[in-house]
Design a protein around this motif. Structure first.
Motif, PDB file in Angstrom:
ATOM      1  N   SER A  81      49.723 101.823  29.828  1.00 12.80           N
ATOM      2  CA  SER A  81      51.145 102.052  30.463  1.00 12.80           C
ATOM      3  C   SER A  81      50.957 103.387  31.383  1.00 12.80           C
ATOM      4  CB  SER A  81      51.820 102.430  29.216  1.00 12.80           C
ATOM      5  OG  SER A  81      51.212 103.573  28.565  1.00 12.80           O
ATOM      6  N   ASN A  82      49.766 103.830  31.438  1.00 11.75           N
ATOM      7  CA  ASN A  82      49.655 105.054  32.607  1.00 11.75           C
ATOM      8  C   ASN A  82      49.392 104.589  34.083  1.00 11.75           C
ATOM      9  OD1 ASN A  82      49.837 106.796  30.273  1.00 11.75           O
ATOM     10  ND2 ASN A  82      47.562 106.956  30.035  1.00 11.75           N
ATOM     11  N   VAL A  83      49.045 103.136  34.137  1.00 16.36           N
ATOM     12  CA  VAL A  83      48.994 102.606  35.382  1.00 16.36           C
ATOM     13  C   VAL A  83      50.170 102.056  35.797  1.00 16.36           C
ATOM     14  CG1 VAL A  83      47.533 101.118  36.985  1.00 16.36           C
ATOM     15  CG2 VAL A  83      46.502 102.412  34.812  1.00 16.36           C
ATOM     16  N   ALA A  84      50.546 102.403  37.391  1.00 16.08           N
ATOM     17  CA  ALA A  84      51.968 101.939  37.713  1.00 16.08           C
ATOM     18  C   ALA A  84      51.689 100.433  38.775  1.00 16.08           C
ATOM     19  CB  ALA A  84      52.687 102.748  38.519  1.00 16.08           C
ATOM     20  N   ARG A  85      50.227 100.585  39.342  1.00 16.76           N
ATOM     21  CA  ARG A  85      50.296  99.946  40.586  1.00 16.76           C
ATOM     22  C   ARG A  85      48.569  99.805  40.868  1.00 16.76           C
ATOM     23  NH1 ARG A  85      52.733  96.964  44.928  1.00 16.76           N
ATOM     24  NH2 ARG A  85      51.690  96.792  46.554  1.00 16.76           N
ATOM     25  N   VAL A  86      48.140  98.772  41.215  1.00 20.23           N
ATOM     26  CA  VAL A  86      46.587  98.631  41.701  1.00 20.23           C
ATOM     27  C   VAL A  86      46.497  97.776  42.793  1.00 20.23           C
ATOM     28  CG1 VAL A  86      44.316  98.041  41.139  1.00 20.23           C
ATOM     29  CG2 VAL A  86      45.970  98.811  39.188  1.00 20.23           C
ATOM     30  N   GLU A  87      45.967  98.205  43.934  1.00 17.07           N
ATOM     31  CA  GLU A  87      45.739  97.509  45.101  1.00 17.07           C
ATOM     32  C   GLU A  87      44.021  97.283  45.426  1.00 17.07           C
ATOM     33  OE1 GLU A  87      49.711  98.321  47.931  1.00 17.07           O
ATOM     34  OE2 GLU A  87      47.627  98.965  48.589  1.00 17.07           O
ATOM     35  N   VAL A  88      43.809  96.436  45.960  1.00 19.82           N
ATOM     36  CA  VAL A  88      42.258  96.052  46.448  1.00 19.82           C
ATOM     37  C   VAL A  88      42.492  95.739  48.095  1.00 19.82           C
ATOM     38  CG1 VAL A  88      40.201  94.856  46.392  1.00 19.82           C
ATOM     39  CG2 VAL A  88      41.390  95.449  44.152  1.00 19.82           C
ATOM     40  N   LYS A  89      41.872  96.499  49.015  1.00 18.63           N
ATOM     41  CA  LYS A  89      41.889  96.260  50.354  1.00 18.63           C
ATOM     42  C   LYS A  89      40.570  95.846  50.616  1.00 18.63           C
ATOM     43  CE  LYS A  89      45.558  99.587  51.415  1.00 18.63           C
ATOM     44  NZ  LYS A  89      46.087 100.846  52.280  1.00 18.63           N
ATOM     45  N   ASP A  90      40.320  95.094  51.580  1.00 22.19           N
ATOM     46  CA  ASP A  90      39.075  94.570  52.321  1.00 22.19           C
ATOM     47  C   ASP A  90      38.683  95.512  53.050  1.00 22.19           C
ATOM     48  OD1 ASP A  90      40.858  91.983  54.329  1.00 22.19           O
ATOM     49  OD2 ASP A  90      40.555  94.154  54.472  1.00 22.19           O
ATOM     50  N   GLU A  91      37.658  94.994  53.850  1.00 22.25           N
ATOM     51  CA  GLU A  91      36.846  95.977  54.786  1.00 22.25           C
ATOM     52  C   GLU A  91      37.734  96.298  55.906  1.00 22.25           C
ATOM     53  OE1 GLU A  91      36.002  93.233  53.973  1.00 22.25           O
ATOM     54  OE2 GLU A  91      35.244  92.154  55.620  1.00 22.25           O
ATOM     55  N   ALA A  92      38.744  95.547  56.374  1.00 19.37           N
ATOM     56  CA  ALA A  92      39.598  95.902  57.243  1.00 19.37           C
ATOM     57  C   ALA A  92      40.671  96.665  57.067  1.00 19.37           C
ATOM     58  CB  ALA A  92      40.034  94.504  58.053  1.00 19.37           C
ATOM     59  N   GLY A  93      40.959  96.888  55.875  1.00 15.61           N
ATOM     60  CA  GLY A  93      41.965  97.874  55.514  1.00 15.61           C
ATOM     61  C   GLY A  93      43.251  96.962  55.030  1.00 15.61           C
ATOM     62  N   ILE A 140      42.567 101.097  44.939  1.00 15.55           N
ATOM     63  CA  ILE A 140      43.704 102.117  44.986  1.00 15.55           C
ATOM     64  C   ILE A 140      44.381 102.138  43.742  1.00 15.55           C
ATOM     65  CG2 ILE A 140      45.436 103.385  46.126  1.00 15.55           C
ATOM     66  CD1 ILE A 140      44.790 102.018  48.548  1.00 15.55           C
ATOM     67  N   ILE A 141      44.545 103.139  42.841  1.00 18.05           N
ATOM     68  CA  ILE A 141      45.350 102.881  41.576  1.00 18.05           C
ATOM     69  C   ILE A 141      46.539 104.068  41.513  1.00 18.05           C
ATOM     70  CG2 ILE A 141      45.233 103.276  39.273  1.00 18.05           C
ATOM     71  CD1 ILE A 141      42.582 102.345  38.988  1.00 18.05           C
ATOM     72  N   TRP A 142      47.525 103.889  41.359  1.00 16.75           N
ATOM     73  CA  TRP A 142      48.702 104.782  41.375  1.00 16.75           C
ATOM     74  C   TRP A 142      49.146 104.838  40.049  1.00 16.75           C
ATOM     75  CZ3 TRP A 142      48.319 101.182  45.210  1.00 16.75           C
ATOM     76  CH2 TRP A 142      48.456 101.806  46.689  1.00 16.75           C
ATOM     77  N   PRO A 143      49.160 106.068  39.642  1.00 15.37           N
ATOM     78  CA  PRO A 143      49.656 106.429  38.217  1.00 15.37           C
ATOM     79  C   PRO A 143      51.053 106.335  37.825  1.00 15.37           C
ATOM     80  CG  PRO A 143      49.054 108.442  39.384  1.00 15.37           C
ATOM     81  CD  PRO A 143      48.815 107.268  40.314  1.00 15.37           C
ATOM     82  N   GLU A 144      51.070 105.864  36.641  1.00 17.58           N
ATOM     83  CA  GLU A 144      52.829 105.841  36.272  1.00 17.58           C
ATOM     84  C   GLU A 144      53.205 107.249  35.661  1.00 17.58           C
ATOM     85  OE1 GLU A 144      56.052 105.567  36.417  1.00 17.58           O
ATOM     86  OE2 GLU A 144      55.366 103.450  36.735  1.00 17.58           O
ATOM     87  N   LYS A 145      53.732 108.238  36.696  1.00 19.49           N
ATOM     88  CA  LYS A 145      53.983 109.803  36.313  1.00 19.49           C
ATOM     89  C   LYS A 145      55.078 109.841  35.275  1.00 19.49           C
ATOM     90  CE  LYS A 145      54.483 111.241  40.648  1.00 19.49           C
ATOM     91  NZ  LYS A 145      54.898 112.341  41.841  1.00 19.49           N
ATOM     92  N   ARG A 146      55.999 108.900  35.243  1.00 16.50           N
ATOM     93  CA  ARG A 146      56.800 108.982  34.182  1.00 16.50           C
ATOM     94  C   ARG A 146      56.456 108.821  32.747  1.00 16.50           C
ATOM     95  NH1 ARG A 146      61.222 105.066  37.351  1.00 16.50           N
ATOM     96  NH2 ARG A 146      58.938 104.012  37.648  1.00 16.50           N
TER      97      ARG A 146
END
Length: 798
Positions: A81-93, A140-146
């Motif tokens: 529940s502490n994780v809000a969003r996860v992204e995986v970007k390739d080598e090109a961004g 990239i992981i965004w925490p769920e601050k709430r």
């Protein structure tokens, strides 16, 4: 419980509880701050561990382009529940796979979460495959601050409540302790005062137990007991006070007279008896009119009859003393004493004050040196004459006299000799005083005659002219002062006026204008004011105001006129000041520079020109626009050049802008040398030693060119444009230019021609040996930006 103790206890309890709550909240606040800091460290550690765990699997899946596996990893992360969003970007961004939490409801708002964790945003980790080495992208992981904020608040809520309850309980205990320690003893003390306040003879009861014997309450009880004893002796003290008051009255420096309702004197103190002398004994029980004049006595009687008691009156009059009338100030007061009206007169001898006032008047309205009326008294006399004494058809005149070159005598022989000369001149001029003619000293070396009551204008002008001639003759008389023989002269300005429709300021101003015209006319003469003079004077005043405003508002601007050689290559520029007045447009320097020199403003203007020019050249040098071999020519006023601190100011400004001295060329006029040749030559040598170049501007137009040329430490002569203008048509001008060039070659000095406007002039100057030029043929004076665009880039560069 009494009202005092109850009120005090309530106030203390409220204050203690309030303070406890505030302190508890403050303590909790700092605990929360400390907890936030610790929580941030735990959160950072938590997400760092997550990134470490999933880094390799996601890196390998990204390398194999296995989105399914990456998605599984992301979904497993989102289960927390502490994780809000996860992204995986390739080598090109670019985003390769992403996932987002499905949570939508949170107990804590986003604003509260942002307040607690304002700098908590996202966590990044580069995805690197070790074998084979490959940069697969970024996780990239965004925490769920709430959620994090909710967890933090739940953890700290119990701590906050515990602290608040603890502090409130502690405050309540302090309040109870305060009541038994302070409030209750105060209540008992108050009851004692209430029970005995009407009976002074009762003994003061002992109300405190032994435990209060030596604390503050015990000492307070002792203090009140002693005060109670003192109150018993009040009657005796009052009697002694009466005796003391009478002693004070008898020994007062002011005279004191006590009158009854019939204005008879019933009491005199020692000072009053001393004023009256032998009359004191016969004054008692007599009317106060025996020691006061009739007008003062009637004034006092009227005041008593018409004004209510306790209404004071102060007046100045003469007191009939033993030998003479004494100037006194009387302060009167009447009062009703048990139904009986008495009148008190306080009489103060003001002889010394009046003498001091007369002395102050002498200082305020008379010149201490010559003993003549001063400027203020003369102005008052003119104003009074205009308001009351001048009649239709009558004329008055104000004659201002200024001693010529008096400052030279002061500087050469000292102020002592100068003061003696002023006294001698005032004595000579006093011979012309009459009942209708007042002589005054206006200040410094300026005197004035005020002539009143003249009739018929023709006779008036004849009288004034003859009078002015007498003044000139008296002033021109040779004077011997301390073995010094002095010959002086005077300039005189006359203002004639008739009728009452005049202001003193206008008369003085117009007389001063006439005096200024007399000085312009060569001094040792007189000028009678005419209306045309005022327009000239007003125009000058307006110019002075405009010039002051231009300096205050920074309305000046520097223009630059290029200087070139015979190949058309740029060798430098001359900085020329320009003034756009706004209302009158651009004003010629030939118009405002002489005025600035006269007003003493040229030093500030010259300093501004140097600052601006040096700053501009320094900037151009840094930008590669200005070559080190070029010179910036700056005109220096004779007034500025003769300033004591000129050399220090020049060096300070060069150092300030880190400017090579070889880039600076100071232009001076040859007439500058007439003031003090030796001092000027010494300054010029020191300037050359600094590495600064020197040029003589407008060469050939002065009076000392050939005489001083061989000793001047200069680099260049500038041929005045008046000779270049008619070079092709006037053989005389051509001969002068040729001579200047020949002289410059003889003394190994370069020469530059100003005002070159045509190709024919340019070619002729080359033919006779002049190879440096400045003029409209190459460019007009332009702004700094135009100089760069049109001159630096437009002309050949040396």
């Amino acid at each position: 419980m009494g009202r005092l103790s109850r009120s005090l206890f309530v106030k203390q309890a409220v204050l203690t509880l309030t303070l406890a709550v505030v302190l508890s909240l403050l303590s909790s606040f700092f605990q929360v701050l400390e907890g936030v800091s610790a929580e941030k460290k735990n959160i950072n550690r938590f997400f760092g561990d997550i990134l470490t765990i999933v880094e390799n699997p996601i890196a390998e899946a990204t390398f194999r382009l296995d989105k399914t596996l990456i998605k599984q990893q992301i979904d497993s992360l989102l289960l927390n529940s502490n994780v809000a969003r996860v992204e995986v970007k390739d080598e090109a961004g670019e985003v390769f796979v992403f996932g987002q939490s499905s949570q939508t409801h949170f107990p804590v708002s986003k604003s509260v979460a942002d307040f607690l964790f304002p700098d908590l945003h996202s966590y990044h980790r580069s995805l690197i495959l070790r074998k084979p080495y490959f940069k697969a992208g970024q996780l990239i992981i965004w925490p769920e601050k709430r959620v994090l904020a909710e967890s933090f608040l739940i953890k700290h809520a119990s701590i906050l409540m515990y602290n608040l309850v603890k502090d409130l309980l502690f405050a309540f205990i302090i309040s109870v302790f305060f009541y038994f320690l302070i409030t209750h003893p105060l209540e008992r003390l108050t009851q004692v005062f209430t029970s005995i306040e009407e009976d002074l003879d009762r003994p003061f009861p002992d109300i405190f137990s032994r435990r209060h014997r030596f604390d503050e309450f015990g000492r307070l009880y002792v203090s009140f007991a002693r005060l109670w004893q003192k109150l018993k002796h009040t009657k005796d003290e009052l009697e002694r006070s009466y005796i003391h008051s009478m002693a004070v009255i008898e020994h007062a420096a002011d005279g004191i007279l006590l009158l009854d309702q019939e204005f008879k004197v019933v009491f005199l103190n020692t000072a009053a008896r001393a004023m009256l002398g032998e009359q004191a004994s016969v004054t008692l029980n007599q009317s106060a009119q025996k020691v006061l004049d009739d007008e003062t006595f009637n004034t006092i009687k009227h005041h008593i009859d018409t004004m209510p008691p306790d209404t004071p009156l102060t007046l100045e009059t003469l007191f009939k003393g033993a030998k003479k009338a004494i100037p006194v100030e009387i302060h009167l007061a009447q009062f009703d004493l048990q139904g009986k009206v008495e009148i008190l007169l306080l009489v103060r001898d003001v002889t010394e004050r009046i003498e001091a006032q007369e002395h102050i008047h002498q200082l305020a309205y008379y010149d201490p040196l010559t003993k003549l009326p001063n400027r203020q008294l003369l102005i008052d006399k003119i104003d009074d004459y205009l308001k009351h004494d001048i009649h239709e058809g009558q004329f008055g005149a104000l004659i201002l006299i200024d001693l010529d070159r008096f400052s030279t005598i002061n500087d050469a022989l000292g102020h002592n000799v100068g003061d003696k000369l002023l006294v001698r001149v005032s004595e000579e001029l006093s011979l012309l005083e009459r009942e209708s003619i007042i002589l005054a000293r206006m200040g410094g070396d300026e005197f004035a005659f005020f002539v009143m009551g003249m009739d018929k204008q023709t006779e008036v002008e004849g009288f004034i002219k003859a009078f002015a001639q007498k003044v000139l003759v008296l002033c021109a008389t040779s004077q011997e002062i301390d073995q010094h023989s002095m010959h002086i002269s005077a300039s005189i300005g006359v203002m004639l006026f008739s009728g009452q429709n005049w202001q003193v300021e206008t008369i003085v101003k117009q007389a001063d204008t006439a005096l200024y015209r007399a000085k312009e006319a060569g001094r040792n003469t007189y000028v009678i004011y005419e209306n045309t003079m005022q327009a000239i004077s007003d125009l000058r005043l307006e110019k002075e105001k405009s010039l002051h405003r231009a300096i205050e508002l920074g309305l000046f601007e520097l223009y630059y006129q290029p200087q070139v050689n015979n190949l058309g290559e740029l060798i430098g520029a001359e900085a020329l000041i320009r003034w756009d007045d706004g209302e009158r447009g651009f004003i010629s320097p030939s118009e405002f520079i002489p005025l600035a020199e006269e007003l003493g403003l040229i030093v500030d203007i010259g300093s501004w020109v140097m600052d601006t020019a040096f700053s501009q050249v320094s900037t151009w040098l840094e930008d590669g626009i200005w070559l080190p071999s070029w010179r910036m020519s700056i005109n220096v006023s004779p007034v500025q050049f003769q300033q004591y601190g000129f050399l220090a100011m020049l060096k300070e400004k060069i150092d300030k802008y880190q400017l090579p001295t070889c880039c600076v060329d100071l232009e001076i006029t040859e007439n500058m040398l007439l003031t003090d040749l030796d001092s000027s030559l010494e300054k010029m040598k020191l300037i050359r030693e600094m590495g600064v170049h020197l040029s003589v501007d407008d060469f050939g137009t002065g009076y000392s060119s050939l005489k001083y040329l061989k000793i001047l430490p200069i680099n260049r002569l500038k041929i005045d444009q008046s000779f270049v203008r008619d070079l092709l048509d006037d053989k005389g001008d051509e001969a002068i230019v040729f001579s200047i060039i020949a002289l410059s070659k003889a003394f190994n000095v370069s020469v530059l021609a100003e005002g070159v406007e045509s190709v024919a002039q340019f070619e002729r100057l080359q033919e006779i040996g002049c190879y440096f030029y400045q003029g409209y043929l190459f460019s007009r004076p332009v702004s700094s930006s135009q100089f760069v665009n049109e001159c630096v880039h437009g002309l050949k560069m040396n």
